[in-house]
Design a protein around this motif. Structure first.
Motif, PDB file in Angstrom:
ATOM      1  N   THR A  66      40.275  -3.354  51.390  1.00 44.28           N
ATOM      2  CA  THR A  66      39.758  -3.984  51.253  1.00 44.28           C
ATOM      3  C   THR A  66      38.635  -4.757  52.425  1.00 44.28           C
ATOM      4  O   THR A  66      39.464  -3.512  53.349  1.00 44.28           O
ATOM      5  N   LEU A  67      37.533  -5.374  52.215  1.00 44.34           N
ATOM      6  CA  LEU A  67      36.340  -4.647  53.431  1.00 44.34           C
ATOM      7  C   LEU A  67      36.641  -6.250  53.576  1.00 44.34           C
ATOM      8  O   LEU A  67      36.846  -7.147  53.019  1.00 44.34           O
ATOM      9  N   ASP A  68      36.778  -7.151  54.889  1.00 44.80           N
ATOM     10  CA  ASP A  68      36.903  -8.299  55.725  1.00 44.80           C
ATOM     11  C   ASP A  68      35.331  -8.518  55.940  1.00 44.80           C
ATOM     12  O   ASP A  68      34.694  -7.532  56.629  1.00 44.80           O
ATOM     13  N   THR A  69      34.033  -9.018  55.389  1.00 42.62           N
ATOM     14  CA  THR A  69      33.462  -9.630  55.466  1.00 42.62           C
ATOM     15  C   THR A  69      32.476  -9.755  57.270  1.00 42.62           C
ATOM     16  O   THR A  69      31.176  -9.816  57.143  1.00 42.62           O
ATOM     17  N   ASN A  70      33.822 -10.786  57.393  1.00 44.08           N
ATOM     18  CA  ASN A  70      33.317 -11.404  58.801  1.00 44.08           C
ATOM     19  C   ASN A  70      33.346 -10.426  60.068  1.00 44.08           C
ATOM     20  O   ASN A  70      32.963 -10.440  60.557  1.00 44.08           O
ATOM     21  N   SER A  71      34.400  -9.544  60.124  1.00 46.97           N
ATOM     22  CA  SER A  71      34.448  -8.560  60.519  1.00 46.97           C
ATOM     23  C   SER A  71      33.722  -6.961  60.261  1.00 46.97           C
ATOM     24  O   SER A  71      34.390  -6.390  61.808  1.00 46.97           O
ATOM     25  N   GLY A  72      33.672  -7.085  59.072  1.00 49.71           N
ATOM     26  CA  GLY A  72      33.185  -6.003  58.891  1.00 49.71           C
ATOM     27  C   GLY A  72      34.293  -4.513  58.827  1.00 49.71           C
ATOM     28  O   GLY A  72      33.919  -2.925  58.695  1.00 49.71           O
ATOM     29  N   GLU A  73      35.242  -4.726  59.024  1.00 49.02           N
ATOM     30  CA  GLU A  73      36.267  -3.784  58.895  1.00 49.02           C
ATOM     31  C   GLU A  73      36.994  -3.416  57.870  1.00 49.02           C
ATOM     32  O   GLU A  73      37.333  -4.330  57.026  1.00 49.02           O
ATOM     33  N   THR A  74      37.657  -2.570  56.838  1.00 48.21           N
ATOM     34  CA  THR A  74      38.202  -2.045  55.961  1.00 48.21           C
ATOM     35  C   THR A  74      39.666  -2.606  56.028  1.00 48.21           C
ATOM     36  O   THR A  74      39.831  -1.267  57.080  1.00 48.21           O
ATOM     37  N   ARG A  75      40.460  -2.773  55.125  1.00 46.89           N
ATOM     38  CA  ARG A  75      41.909  -2.466  55.528  1.00 46.89           C
ATOM     39  C   ARG A  75      42.867  -2.264  54.437  1.00 46.89           C
ATOM     40  O   ARG A  75      42.090  -2.189  53.547  1.00 46.89           O
ATOM     41  N   ILE A  76      43.345  -0.928  54.911  1.00 47.14           N
ATOM     42  CA  ILE A  76      43.877  -0.328  53.714  1.00 47.14           C
ATOM     43  C   ILE A  76      45.534  -0.291  54.160  1.00 47.14           C
ATOM     44  O   ILE A  76      46.102  -0.810  55.438  1.00 47.14           O
ATOM     45  N   ARG A  77      45.866  -1.448  53.584  1.00 48.73           N
ATOM     46  CA  ARG A  77      47.348  -1.806  53.112  1.00 48.73           C
ATOM     47  C   ARG A  77      48.776  -1.014  52.244  1.00 48.73           C
ATOM     48  O   ARG A  77      47.685  -1.278  51.093  1.00 48.73           O
TER      49      ARG A  77
END
Length: 424
Positions: A66-77
């Protein structure tokens, strides 16, 4: 030592990101693995150079991206469970794998855990799960393949977000070392509490979940073909066909591991079929001492006072002779001895130089009283002969009168008179 609980981007992962950001490739995250591989002694640079993770006890394919639009980070979980584990395992390394648009897979990122989560063997009833998240920044997000997750597991991060501001915020790059029991999470939606219901009861939550890696488990963990040099997590173990166990230990020897932080510790061994038991330790350089076997107290000679034995020592069940029990007149061959009592021999002693036996007193012939001794003057009153002839004696006389006196006393002695004339 590798930085703990922080996602470290590998060299191959960095190269793939550069290609993605330059528009030369697209990226998708193919799997996350949970492994007992111990990388805690590696440096960050050595971790970056890794290209593989082995063994891979738990594998989660197509993790949620998923993409955190606020921080610009991509999270792989990914959430891994113990449902396929026949034996318990300590998860020490988490690995994220990625593919480019050609299908070539690489090890993208690694997280090293100094306090591993323990996955017990699946009991067939209640599965256990651990959720792991890895966050990364990729500029060209359009070249990332995002996925939607259908998982029904509630992760620690989900609970954290639901319980804000009361719950502690977890570092964005830190693995979530929490277990979630999912036995009751596979119920129909009507039986599952919603976020609103959790929020209304958040004030009643007043406990902190225990860190499983810091809890000493009373249950025995069975280790199969395991090197005891790699077992540094607190707990009790049974070693089956492993290596570096205590010498003469068997499959019924219980091992207790007591770590001191992550660098030092001790291993204790307790025999259940026999009296084999002992201990050893390890240090921060991953060096183990040799096993030291504990003494069997019932088989140890105990001392009291100035090196005094409580009981008389024995050899083959025969007690040793004490010095105080020796006879007072015992002869010592290394010093002169005075034999005051009667001493008899079965045979005559042998002279060690000549090899001839000594004669006994009874074997010595009687000596006449008139036996001559050569070391002193002897008067042969019966005369002296040699070869049947009388031996002539020689006597010097000081003057004529002396001669006359001798001749008168010995008329039978033939005398020959010589005269020695000396001139001045």
């Amino acid at each position: 030592m590798a930085t703990p609980n922080v996602g470290i981007l590998t060299t191959a992962g960095k190269a793939l990101i550069d290609k993605v950001n330059s528009g030369q490739a697209k990226i998708s995250f193919s799997k996350i693995v949970f492994s007992s591989m111990d990388n805690s002694q590696l440096s960050d640079m050595q971790v970056k150079a890794l290209t593989a993770i082995a063994p891979q006890e738990v594998v989660v394919s197509s993790p949620e991206t998923t993409l955190d639009t606020n921080s610009g980070e991509t999270r792989i979980r990914a959430t891994g469970t113990n449902e396929k584990l026949a034996d318990g395992v300590y998860v020490k390394t988490y690995g994220v794998f990625a593919k480019d648009d050609t299908g070539s897979e690489i090890l993208y990122g690694v997280t090293v855990s100094p306090n591993p989560n323990y996955f017990p063997a699946y009991d067939g009833v209640t599965p256990q799960a651990v959720t792991y998240s890895y966050k990364t920044v990729i500029q060209e997000t359009s070249n990332i393949t995002m996925t939607n997750s259908n998982d029904v597991y509630a992760s620690q991060e989900d609970l954290t977000e639901a319980l804000q501001p009361y719950a502690k915020t977890v570092d964005v790059n830190q693995q979530l070392d929490k277990k979630v029991n999912i036995a009751d999470m596979r119920k129909p939606a009507s039986d599952v509490a919603g976020i609103e219901e959790v929020n209304t009861k958040q004030d009643k939550i007043g406990y902190t979940p225990a860190d499983d890696s810091k809890v000493i488990h009373s249950t025995l963990t069975e280790l199969v073909s395991t090197d005891m040099n790699t077992v540094k997590i607190a707990g009790f173990y049974l070693l089956r066909s492993g290596t570096n166990g205590i010498p003469n230990g068997d499959d019924h020897t219980i091992y207790q591991v007591i770590p001191f932080y992550s660098s030092n510790g001790v291993q204790l061994a307790y025999g259940t079929n026999n009296a084999i038991s002992g201990m050893r330790s390890w240090n921060s350089y991953n060096r183990f001492t040799s096993w030291v076997q504990f003494a069997n107290d019932s088989a140890v000679a105990h001392l009291s006072g100035a090196n005094n034995f409580d009981t008389v020592p024995t050899v083959n069940n025969n007690p040793l002779l004490l010095a105080s029990s020796l006879p007072s007149d015992l002869a010592r061959t290394g010093s002169n001895q005075e034999f005051t009592g009667k001493n008899t021999f079965d045979t005559a002693p042998i002279d060690k130089t000549t090899g001839n036996p000594y004669i006994t007193k009874d074997g010595v012939p009687s000596i006449p009283s008139d036996v001559a001794r050569t070391s002193q003057p002897t008067n042969f009153t019966a005369g002296l002969q040699t070869s049947g002839f009388d031996v002539l004696g020689v006597k010097a006389f000081s003057d004529t009168d002396d001669y006359k006196t001798f001749a008168a006393a010995h008329p039978s002695v033939i005398t020959i008179v010589t005269h020695n004339t000396s001139t001045n």
